[in-house]
Enzyme design. Sequence first.
Site, mmCIF file in Angstrom:
data_model
loop_
_atom_site.group_PDB
_atom_site.id
_atom_site.type_symbol
_atom_site.label_atom_id
_atom_site.label_comp_id
_atom_site.label_asym_id
_atom_site.label_seq_id
_atom_site.Cartn_x
_atom_site.Cartn_y
_atom_site.Cartn_z
ATOM 1 N N LYS A 122 0.815 -1.215 0.000
ATOM 2 C CA LYS A 122 0.000 0.000 0.000
ATOM 3 C C LYS A 122 0.848 1.264 0.000
ATOM 4 C CE LYS A 122 -0.838 0.310 5.023
ATOM 5 N NZ LYS A 122 -0.254 1.644 5.269
ATOM 6 N N ASP A 123 2.126 1.174 0.368
ATOM 7 C CA ASP A 123 3.017 2.340 0.379
ATOM 8 C C ASP A 123 3.826 2.473 -0.905
ATOM 9 O OD1 ASP A 123 2.256 2.974 2.992
ATOM 10 O OD2 ASP A 123 3.784 1.655 3.848
ATOM 11 N N ARG A 179 -7.130 9.071 3.492
ATOM 12 C CA ARG A 179 -8.284 8.200 3.243
ATOM 13 C C ARG A 179 -9.023 7.909 4.550
ATOM 14 N NH1 ARG A 179 -8.835 2.938 5.200
ATOM 15 N NH2 ARG A 179 -6.632 2.621 4.741
ATOM 16 N N ARG A 180 -8.285 7.554 5.596
ATOM 17 C CA ARG A 180 -8.921 7.284 6.881
ATOM 18 C C ARG A 180 -9.534 8.552 7.474
ATOM 19 N NH1 ARG A 180 -3.831 3.668 8.827
ATOM 20 N NH2 ARG A 180 -4.524 1.627 8.052
ATOM 21 N N ARG A 215 1.822 10.608 13.311
ATOM 22 C CA ARG A 215 2.817 9.699 12.739
ATOM 23 C C ARG A 215 3.376 8.856 13.873
ATOM 24 N NH1 ARG A 215 5.758 11.214 8.274
ATOM 25 N NH2 ARG A 215 6.597 9.106 8.432
ATOM 26 N N ARG A 275 1.649 4.848 18.849
ATOM 27 C CA ARG A 275 0.256 5.222 18.598
ATOM 28 C C ARG A 275 -0.668 4.588 19.632
ATOM 29 N NH1 ARG A 275 -0.575 5.700 12.061
ATOM 30 N NH2 ARG A 275 1.576 6.185 11.541
ATOM 31 N N CYS A 335 -0.358 7.350 -3.506
ATOM 32 C CA CYS A 335 -0.788 6.351 -2.544
ATOM 33 C C CYS A 335 -1.367 6.949 -1.279
ATOM 34 C CB CYS A 335 0.306 5.357 -2.195
ATOM 35 S SG CYS A 335 1.963 5.672 -2.603
#
Length: 333
Positions: free
Chosen positions: A80-81, A128-129, A146, A152, A241
């Site tokens: 995805k990256d 997107r999120r 980040r 996180r 992306c």
Amino acid sequence: MSTPIRLGTRRSALAQAQSGHVAAALEKVTGRAVELVPITSEGDTNRASLSEIGGLGVFATRLREALLAGRCDFLVHSLKDLPTAVPEGLVIAATPRREDARDVVLTRHGAPLHELGSGSTVGTGSPRRIAQVRRRAPQAEVVDIRGNVDSRLARVASGELDAVILAAAGLSRLGTDSPLKREELGLAEWPTAPGQGSLAVETRADAPEELREALSALDDHDTRLAVTVERAILEGLDAGCQAPMAAHARVEGAEIRIRTVVYAPDGGRRIGLDVTEALNGEYIHRNGSGNGADAADGAGPMHAARELGLAVARRLLDQGAADLVPREHPDFS
């Protein structure tokens, strides 16, 4: 004793974990040792927001330079990256079987995302999120974050944030055992990034045939079909992306099912499509096995999968998607 095969990888715990899984699988295939070669990417040193950095390969460029320079023999990326354009001289040699492609919400008390009200904070750095949160929990505040998975999770555990959104596959590969409560988000209503849950194994086009054959043994055909379609949708939209769009495809028996959505950055508008295509139809499975084949070969099932994804992108653009996503190659004329 044979020389170890050198696997270039980012230094993060997640990158090291997923590279370790691929290294172990390749050692079984070849009987040779695989050693990890840590490489620092721009995405590891630049702490700016992902939406500010953009989607032009901040996690891949340095690794690819090292591969082309001969400092390693192959790479493992989070697909995805990875930008949709593969640099000249490199090939995606394998896409191992995809893990869980869903996103996961983690909270202290287990409140579902849609119940988070005014004053609640949700951490994510993905445009997107961010757009999806603004649709699902419009009263919550989105905090652009980040950092690695542990940092996180710690921000939720400490009460600094009420929730974070992470990829299920990353949590699984790390073996993360957190006391936080999990909410798995279904792909029908919360589709994820093209390639999420998948890995890309990349090597040089002129790599020894023995290595390329060994890497191709790690390829999962259905995964490659699905992610080829997803990434072709992203390519056809000409978006990076980090664009606020989602695409998820899955092979079910004799069909491939595609769910794709493009979001306005504020979540206020979206354009979506659901497409089902027969695998024995015009697009897919016309020729060849596709095992280890490049999606741009111009023949065979992976070329056909790419054409299907591009056709879906054209339908999205016809419905106005170009007004919602930032273009990767803006028109300055």
